[in-house]
Design a protein around this motif. Structure first.
Motif, mmCIF file in Angstrom:
data_model
loop_
_atom_site.group_PDB
_atom_site.id
_atom_site.type_symbol
_atom_site.label_atom_id
_atom_site.label_comp_id
_atom_site.label_asym_id
_atom_site.label_seq_id
_atom_site.Cartn_x
_atom_site.Cartn_y
_atom_site.Cartn_z
ATOM 1 N N ALA A 266 13.729 1.458 0.914
ATOM 2 C CA ALA A 266 15.089 1.019 1.210
ATOM 3 C C ALA A 266 16.017 2.216 1.343
ATOM 4 O O ALA A 266 15.666 3.352 1.014
ATOM 5 C CB ALA A 266 15.574 0.089 0.099
ATOM 6 N N ALA A 267 17.243 1.954 1.810
ATOM 7 C CA ALA A 267 18.187 3.027 2.093
ATOM 8 C C ALA A 267 18.558 3.822 0.847
ATOM 9 O O ALA A 267 18.868 5.015 0.937
ATOM 10 C CB ALA A 267 19.439 2.450 2.744
ATOM 11 N N ASP A 268 18.542 3.193 -0.328
ATOM 12 C CA ASP A 268 18.886 3.911 -1.551
ATOM 13 C C ASP A 268 17.680 4.603 -2.176
ATOM 14 O O ASP A 268 17.783 5.188 -3.260
ATOM 15 C CB ASP A 268 19.534 2.966 -2.567
ATOM 16 C CG ASP A 268 18.577 1.918 -3.115
ATOM 17 O OD1 ASP A 268 17.465 1.783 -2.562
ATOM 18 O OD2 ASP A 268 18.935 1.236 -4.095
ATOM 19 N N GLY A 269 16.515 4.566 -1.504
ATOM 20 C CA GLY A 269 15.316 5.233 -1.995
ATOM 21 C C GLY A 269 14.381 4.355 -2.787
ATOM 22 O O GLY A 269 13.236 4.742 -3.040
ATOM 23 N N GLU A 270 14.852 3.164 -3.217
ATOM 24 C CA GLU A 270 13.934 2.247 -3.883
ATOM 25 C C GLU A 270 12.819 1.873 -2.907
ATOM 26 O O GLU A 270 13.053 1.740 -1.704
ATOM 27 C CB GLU A 270 14.670 0.996 -4.338
ATOM 28 C CG GLU A 270 13.777 0.026 -5.110
ATOM 29 C CD GLU A 270 14.540 -1.153 -5.687
ATOM 30 O OE1 GLU A 270 14.973 -1.074 -6.847
ATOM 31 O OE2 GLU A 270 14.707 -2.142 -4.959
ATOM 32 N N SER A 271 11.605 1.720 -3.422
ATOM 33 C CA SER A 271 10.465 1.444 -2.543
ATOM 34 C C SER A 271 9.540 0.421 -3.192
ATOM 35 O O SER A 271 9.681 0.091 -4.370
ATOM 36 C CB SER A 271 9.696 2.733 -2.237
ATOM 37 O OG SER A 271 9.168 3.307 -3.424
ATOM 38 N N PHE A 272 8.599 -0.074 -2.406
ATOM 39 C CA PHE A 272 7.590 -0.984 -2.944
ATOM 40 C C PHE A 272 6.347 -0.911 -2.088
ATOM 41 O O PHE A 272 6.389 -0.506 -0.919
ATOM 42 C CB PHE A 272 8.123 -2.422 -3.029
ATOM 43 C CG PHE A 272 8.628 -3.012 -1.741
ATOM 44 C CD1 PHE A 272 7.788 -3.698 -0.882
ATOM 45 C CD2 PHE A 272 9.972 -2.894 -1.389
ATOM 46 C CE1 PHE A 272 8.264 -4.256 0.295
ATOM 47 C CE2 PHE A 272 10.457 -3.455 -0.217
ATOM 48 C CZ PHE A 272 9.594 -4.137 0.631
ATOM 49 N N TRP A 273 5.230 -1.297 -2.715
ATOM 50 C CA TRP A 273 3.968 -1.293 -1.978
ATOM 51 C C TRP A 273 3.073 -2.433 -2.414
ATOM 52 O O TRP A 273 3.292 -3.062 -3.453
ATOM 53 C CB TRP A 273 3.259 0.047 -2.093
ATOM 54 C CG TRP A 273 2.651 0.411 -3.443
ATOM 55 C CD1 TRP A 273 2.196 -0.434 -4.428
ATOM 56 C CD2 TRP A 273 2.397 1.737 -3.936
ATOM 57 N NE1 TRP A 273 1.675 0.273 -5.488
ATOM 58 C CE2 TRP A 273 1.776 1.606 -5.213
ATOM 59 C CE3 TRP A 273 2.602 3.000 -3.421
ATOM 60 C CZ2 TRP A 273 1.388 2.718 -5.962
ATOM 61 C CZ3 TRP A 273 2.203 4.106 -4.176
ATOM 62 C CH2 TRP A 273 1.620 3.956 -5.427
#
Length: 327
Positions: A266-273
């Motif tokens: 995401a734009a704020d750097g949060e991620s998922f996999w």
């Protein structure tokens, strides 16, 4: 089904623009305040949830179940794309051999489907031409090469029913596709390629612009946009996560990550996999995982989401930030 609203810049998502905030709302990519589209292979459904809500039945924003046919088994890929005639649609690909277009947000009807075969792992829509491209990772009964791209072109760009196969390109282990509004990117076992679309309507074709070929098998899986940098895409392969510069296909490692099937940031750097279960549970077979794992901007695990409240253990294959936003 919950009422859905579109992000103010939702039409720009295909060209790599950041998601915009709704007027007066929290920025759409702050602390899980975005929607996640997942493929779930036990019930063989596409499901849409807000990331920072518990994934309970009452929080399900939308779902679509594939037809109960062997060709529609193992939903591998789903993505929202905007069309001129039908508005937002959901493109779907199933390992059993089918790809299709679902009329999202109206009657959820299957507007079009085709059978490229060969275990389809991704499907993409090229709005400016009304073209659909499917990526198949394996041989099929119709072709004898290990992976291919299939191009479908219309006689009427606003009528999916007029789509017909016009091109097939050998592409070993084809797994990932992404259209950024200008170019189509494709990812496979050995190759990352960039294509332009030439011609119009039924004469439309993919033309190679540039490619990167690894010296050793890379086993590339998914392609997605990087909301932290609009010049980049995200991909996974060779036991790691990477960004790729769309301008020159230069790769930069993000972090080691074995067995990842899809990765979003995401734009704020949060991620998922989604990481294969046979990696997270050594000794067990499983190309899927019962959870989508989320991380903060520094890459530390934060929370995970699964179907714990549904009474069964889900099997997620891919997850990505959705192009539309639940109210």
């Amino acid at each position: 089904m919950n009422r859905r609203t579109l992000l103010k810049s939702a039409a720009a998502i295909g060209v790599g623009a950041p998601l915009a905030a709704l007027a007066g709302a929290t920025p759409a990519h702050a602390a899980g305040n975005y929607d996640v589209l997942v493929t779930e292979q036990v019930k063989n459904k596409i499901m849409l949830f807000r990331a920072n809500n518990l994934w309970r039945p009452e929080n399900l924003g939308w779902s679509w179940a594939a037809p109960a046919q062997s060709a529609w088994e193992r939903l591998n890929d789903a993505r929202f794309r905007e069309t001129d005639r039908f508005g937002w649609v959901c493109l779907v690909a199933a390992g059993g051999g089918k790809v299709g277009i679902v009329n999202f947000g109206d009657d959820d009807a299957l507007l079009w489907s085709a059978s490229p075969g060969g275990n389809p792992h991704a499907v993409e829509y090229i709005r400016s031409h009304g073209v659909v491209v499917a990526a198949s990772s394996q041989k099929s009964s119709e072709v004898d090469y290990d992976g291919f791209l299939t191009v479908y072109a219309p006689t009427d760009a606003d009528a999916p029913a007029t789509l017909a196969q016009v091109q097939q390109i050998t592409f070993t282990g084809a797994h990932g596709l992404w259209w950024d509004g200008s170019y189509l990117y494709a990812l496979g076992s050995w190759t990352l390629a960039k294509y332009r679309v030439t011609g119009s309507l039924r004469s439309a074709r993919l033309e190679l612009v540039q490619k990167h070929v690894w010296n050793e098998v890379f086993h590339g899986h998914s392609l997605d946009m990087d909301f932290t940098d609009t010049d980049n895409l995200l991909l996974n392969g060779a036991g790691a996560l990477w960004t790729v510069d769309k301008r020159n296909l230069a790769l930069t490692a993000v972090r080691p990550a074995a067995g990842v099937k899809s990765f979003s940031r995401a734009a704020d750097g949060e991620s998922f996999w989604v990481q294969a279960r046979d990696v997270t549970h050594p000794g067990e077979e499983g190309w899927w995982n019962e959870y989508v794992q989320f991380f903060d901007a520094a890459g530390a695990p934060t929370y995970r989401r699964g179907l714990d409240y549904y009474g069964y253990e889900g099997r997620f294959y891919r997850a990505r930030i959705a192009s539309t936003r639940l109210t």
